[in-house]
Design a protein around this motif. Structure first.
Motif, short mmCIF file in Angstrom:
data_model
loop_
_atom_site.label_atom_id
_atom_site.label_comp_id
_atom_site.label_asym_id
_atom_site.label_seq_id
_atom_site.Cartn_x
_atom_site.Cartn_y
_atom_site.Cartn_z
N HIS A 1 37.10 16.51 65.22
CA HIS A 1 37.08 17.43 64.09
C HIS A 1 38.22 17.22 63.08
N ALA A 2 39.16 16.40 63.40
CA ALA A 2 40.27 16.19 62.45
C ALA A 2 40.45 14.71 62.14
N TYR A 3 40.87 13.96 63.14
CA TYR A 3 41.21 12.55 62.89
C TYR A 3 40.03 11.73 62.40
N ASN A 4 38.92 11.82 63.08
CA ASN A 4 37.76 11.00 62.70
C ASN A 4 37.21 11.39 61.33
N VAL A 5 37.23 12.67 61.02
CA VAL A 5 36.73 13.12 59.72
C VAL A 5 37.58 12.53 58.61
N LEU B 1 39.61 9.94 58.79
CA LEU B 1 39.48 8.49 58.82
C LEU B 1 38.18 8.05 58.16
N ASP B 2 37.10 8.72 58.48
CA ASP B 2 35.80 8.36 57.90
C ASP B 2 35.78 8.53 56.39
N ARG B 3 36.36 9.61 55.91
CA ARG B 3 36.38 9.83 54.45
C ARG B 3 37.17 8.74 53.74
N ALA B 4 38.33 8.42 54.28
CA ALA B 4 39.16 7.39 53.66
C ALA B 4 38.47 6.03 53.74
N ALA B 5 37.86 5.74 54.86
CA ALA B 5 37.21 4.45 55.06
C ALA B 5 35.98 4.31 54.17
N MET B 6 35.19 5.37 54.08
CA MET B 6 33.99 5.31 53.23
C MET B 6 34.35 5.10 51.78
N ARG B 7 35.45 5.69 51.36
CA ARG B 7 35.91 5.53 49.97
C ARG B 7 36.18 4.07 49.66
N ALA B 8 36.66 3.33 50.67
CA ALA B 8 36.98 1.92 50.49
C ALA B 8 35.86 1.01 51.00
N GLY B 9 34.78 1.57 51.52
CA GLY B 9 33.68 0.77 52.02
C GLY B 9 34.01 0.04 53.30
N LEU B 10 34.82 0.67 54.16
CA LEU B 10 35.23 0.04 55.41
C LEU B 10 34.57 0.71 56.61
N ASN B 11 34.39 -0.06 57.67
CA ASN B 11 33.94 0.47 58.93
C ASN B 11 35.08 0.26 59.91
N VAL B 12 35.82 1.32 60.21
CA VAL B 12 37.07 1.17 60.94
C VAL B 12 37.05 1.64 62.39
N ARG B 13 36.03 2.34 62.82
CA ARG B 13 36.06 2.90 64.17
C ARG B 13 35.45 1.99 65.23
N VAL B 14 34.78 0.98 64.86
CA VAL B 14 34.14 0.09 65.82
C VAL B 14 35.15 -0.96 66.24
N PRO B 15 35.29 -1.34 67.48
CA PRO B 15 34.53 -0.90 68.65
C PRO B 15 35.26 0.15 69.48
N LEU B 16 36.49 0.50 69.16
CA LEU B 16 37.28 1.34 70.06
C LEU B 16 36.71 2.74 70.27
#
Length: 146
Positions: A8-12, A14-29
């Motif tokens: 509810h905090a970190y991933n949200v 992270l996802d917003r920042a990554a989507m803004r830059a067009g990155l996929n950052v959570r895979v595979p960990l």
């Protein structure tokens, strides 16, 4: 943390920042299979006194990279605004900090502020913090005090 802060905090954030830059950052960990498997491992695989947390990841890094790359204190990332004010943001700085806008800044001598700006641009003094604050104040003033 998996059920609360991570979800509810970190991933949200992270996802917003990554989507803004067009990155996929959570895979595979953060793949659910990896998370489920890691929960089955003995604690000594995940943590030791000498290596701290993330032992398995550190073991993998030791095989591929020099230790000095990741065994160091945390470092901040300084944004080179001062350099930008001398280069790509020079015109912006001049537009935001000039004789007209300096009058908007309370308790500032416009002539002195322009001297500070010009010395910064010339590389004589580093006045990044003051100039950044002035730019932000002027930008705020232009938006909210029309």
């Amino acid at each position: 943390d998996i059920r609360t802060l991570m979800a509810h905090a970190y991933n949200v954030k992270l996802d917003r920042a990554a989507m803004r830059a067009g990155l996929n950052v959570r895979v595979p960990l953060l793949d659910y299979k990896v998370v489920e498997y890691s929960r089955l491992l003995p604690i000594e695989y995940c943590y030791t006194e000498d290596m701290g947390q993330k032992r398995i990841l550190r073991d993998l890094l030791y095989q591929k990279l020099p230790r000095e790359l990741f065994e160091r204190r945390k470092q901040g990332f300084g944004v080179p605004v001062g350099e930008w004010f001398r280069g790509s943001l020079k015109d912006y700085l001049i537009d935001m900090v000039n004789h007209e806008t300096a009058k908007l800044l309370p308790d500032f001598d416009a002539k002195r502020l322009i001297e500070i700006r010009d010395k910064h641009i010339a590389g004589v003094e580093n006045q990044t913090t003051l100039l950044w604050l002035c730019c932000n104040y002027v930008a705020w003033y232009k938006i909210y005090n029309r």
